[in-house]
Write an enzyme that holds these catalytic residues in place. Structure first.
Site, PDB file in Angstrom:
ATOM      1  N   HIS A 197     -10.025  -6.898  -1.293  1.00  0.00           N
ATOM      2  CA  HIS A 197     -11.057  -6.891  -0.246  1.00  0.00           C
ATOM      3  C   HIS A 197     -12.289  -6.234  -0.852  1.00  0.00           C
ATOM      4  CE1 HIS A 197      -8.304  -8.297   2.753  1.00  0.00           C
ATOM      5  NE2 HIS A 197      -7.428  -7.376   2.394  1.00  0.00           N
TER       6      HIS A 197
ATOM      7  N   ASN B 194       2.307  -5.184  -3.039  1.00  0.00           N
ATOM      8  CA  ASN B 194       0.943  -5.609  -2.707  1.00  0.00           C
ATOM      9  C   ASN B 194       0.060  -4.381  -2.465  1.00  0.00           C
ATOM     10  OD1 ASN B 194      -0.597  -8.090  -1.995  1.00  0.00           O
ATOM     11  ND2 ASN B 194      -0.777  -7.151   0.034  1.00  0.00           N
TER      12      ASN B 194
ATOM     13  N   GLU C  65      -5.400 -11.432  -0.974  1.00  0.00           N
ATOM     14  CA  GLU C  65      -6.189 -11.256   0.266  1.00  0.00           C
ATOM     15  C   GLU C  65      -7.683 -11.213  -0.031  1.00  0.00           C
ATOM     16  OE1 GLU C  65      -4.841  -7.942   2.666  1.00  0.00           O
ATOM     17  OE2 GLU C  65      -2.747  -8.231   2.090  1.00  0.00           O
TER      18      GLU C  65
ATOM     19  N   GLU D 270       0.802  -1.233   0.000  1.00  0.00           N
ATOM     20  CA  GLU D 270       0.000   0.000   0.000  1.00  0.00           C
ATOM     21  C   GLU D 270       0.833   1.281   0.000  1.00  0.00           C
ATOM     22  OE1 GLU D 270      -2.685  -0.404   3.325  1.00  0.00           O
ATOM     23  OE2 GLU D 270      -3.520  -2.263   2.590  1.00  0.00           O
TER      24      GLU D 270
ATOM     25  N   ASP E 217     -11.491 -11.318  -0.131  1.00  0.00           N
ATOM     26  CA  ASP E 217     -12.738 -11.591   0.585  1.00  0.00           C
ATOM     27  C   ASP E 217     -13.834 -10.726  -0.033  1.00  0.00           C
ATOM     28  OD1 ASP E 217     -12.021  -9.128   1.881  1.00  0.00           O
ATOM     29  OD2 ASP E 217     -11.483 -10.142   3.744  1.00  0.00           O
TER      30      ASP E 217
END
Ligand code: XIL
Length: 328
Positions: free
Chosen positions: A207, A172, A237, A131, A239
């Protein structure tokens, strides 16, 4: 019931992963069993973060990280290291020390050397920097950037490469499927890094909030662009949260399953995407309800470890691909 996800993935050399919570691994046998049964890759959820590892300058407590790594090795799982450089979950002592540029650079390089070096040859991929771009496309205002300057990113990748020349090194980030400003700035950063640093790939956190999935075309184009730069493009990651109060609706869970299926398919269709990690094993311990009040039920197994439609969608994509390969 069909085969576990990892068995389906292994047929085609694909990694299907989950983040692993060190505390639950020892506290909840059903959790450990599900993680080992369903996944052939894991990412420690918190155990490798700087603030979790290091209680005082130069002091490390690897107890939890070692336990997660040992679990992965006992279950023949790949391990993704997360994360070396981030603006969050930093040790309290770090900011308090008010380091100057030389001091913070030395801390960064020593930290990466200590953590990557400890697991060299065992952790196969690292999220080196997480990030570094803000959602508006500007550089993230972090301690690293404020004190070291933009060079901290390159310095971090070089230190990671020195500590484990075999590990694949990733940048990432989140939101690259959604916001053009964020994605374009991340692309620019990655394009520059590719020339000046040992960068192997980009991790797409993903996400997501359940919606109509109109961004999927955009995502496919962006993944293709990164792949065309010669980079690995893994989903790190995933979800897909739904409104969860009082209960998730049947329609949302169906849409969620479709979203999971489409993302797994995008990844399987791209040769440069060989690993897809979901950010948790079960809805029971997901980070989502804590960070997005009123939302939840974002994963593949529900809070009683029952298989959800989303699980079946992932399984059927893995099966489809396997079937396709057998015909080919
Ligand atoms: C989250 C963990 O899941 C939580 O347990 C923790 O409290 C905060 O961090 N992006 C990342 C992850 O890169 O490290 C975050 O994990 C989720 C967002």
């Amino acid at each position: 019931m069909g085969q576990a996800l990892r068995a389906l993935a292994e047929h085609q050399g694909f990694q299907i992963g989950a983040c692993a919570n060190a505390r639950m691994l020892s506290a909840d046998p059903a959790y450990a069993a599900a993680l080992g049964r369903e996944f052939n890759s894991l990412t420690p959820e918190n155990a490798l973060k700087f603030g979790v590892l290091s209680p005082a300058p130069g002091v490390y407590d690897f107890t939890d990280a070692d336990a997660v790594v040992a679990f992965a090795e006992r279950h023949a799982m790949a391990i993704r290291g997360h994360v070396l450089v981030w603006h969050m979950q930093l040790p309290r002592w770090l900011a308090q020390a008010k380091p100057d540029r030389a001091e913070l650079t030395a801390t960064l390089v020593e930290h990466i050397g200590a953590v990557v070096g400890r697991y060299a040859g065992r952790i196969s991929a690292w999220d080196v920097v997480n990030e570094a771009v803000a959602p508006d496309g500007r550089p993230r205002n972090s301690l690293w950037r404020r004190v070291i300057g933009p060079d901290y990113v390159r310095i971090a990748f070089e230190a990671a490469r020195r500590a484990d020349p075999q590990a694949r090194l990733f940048y990432n980030d989140f939101g690259l499927e959604a916001s053009a400003a964020h994605a374009d700035a991340a692309d620019a950063l990655v394009a520059r890094l590719r020339n000046e640093a040992p960068l192997d790939g980009v991790g797409l956190q993903m996400h997501l909030r359940v919606d109509n999935g109109r961004w999927l075309d955009l995502l496919q184009a962006r993944m293709g662009r990164l792949a065309a730069m010669g980079l690995q493009v893994d989903v790190t990651e995933l979800d897909v949260r739904v409104p969860a109060a009082p209960e998730p609706s049947a329609a949302d869970l169906k849409q969620q399953a479709e979203t999971y299926g489409k993302i797994v398919r995008l990844c399987l269709e791209l040769p440069q995407c060989s690993s897809l990690t979901v950010w948790g094993v079960t809805d029971k311990y997901s980070w989502v309800p804590h960070f997005f009040p009123g939302e939840g039920a974002a994963l593949l197994l529900d809070n009683k470890y029952a298989i959800k439609q989303a699980y079946n969608a992932v399984a059927s994509e893995l099966r489809r691909k396997t079937a396709g390969q057998e015909i080919a």
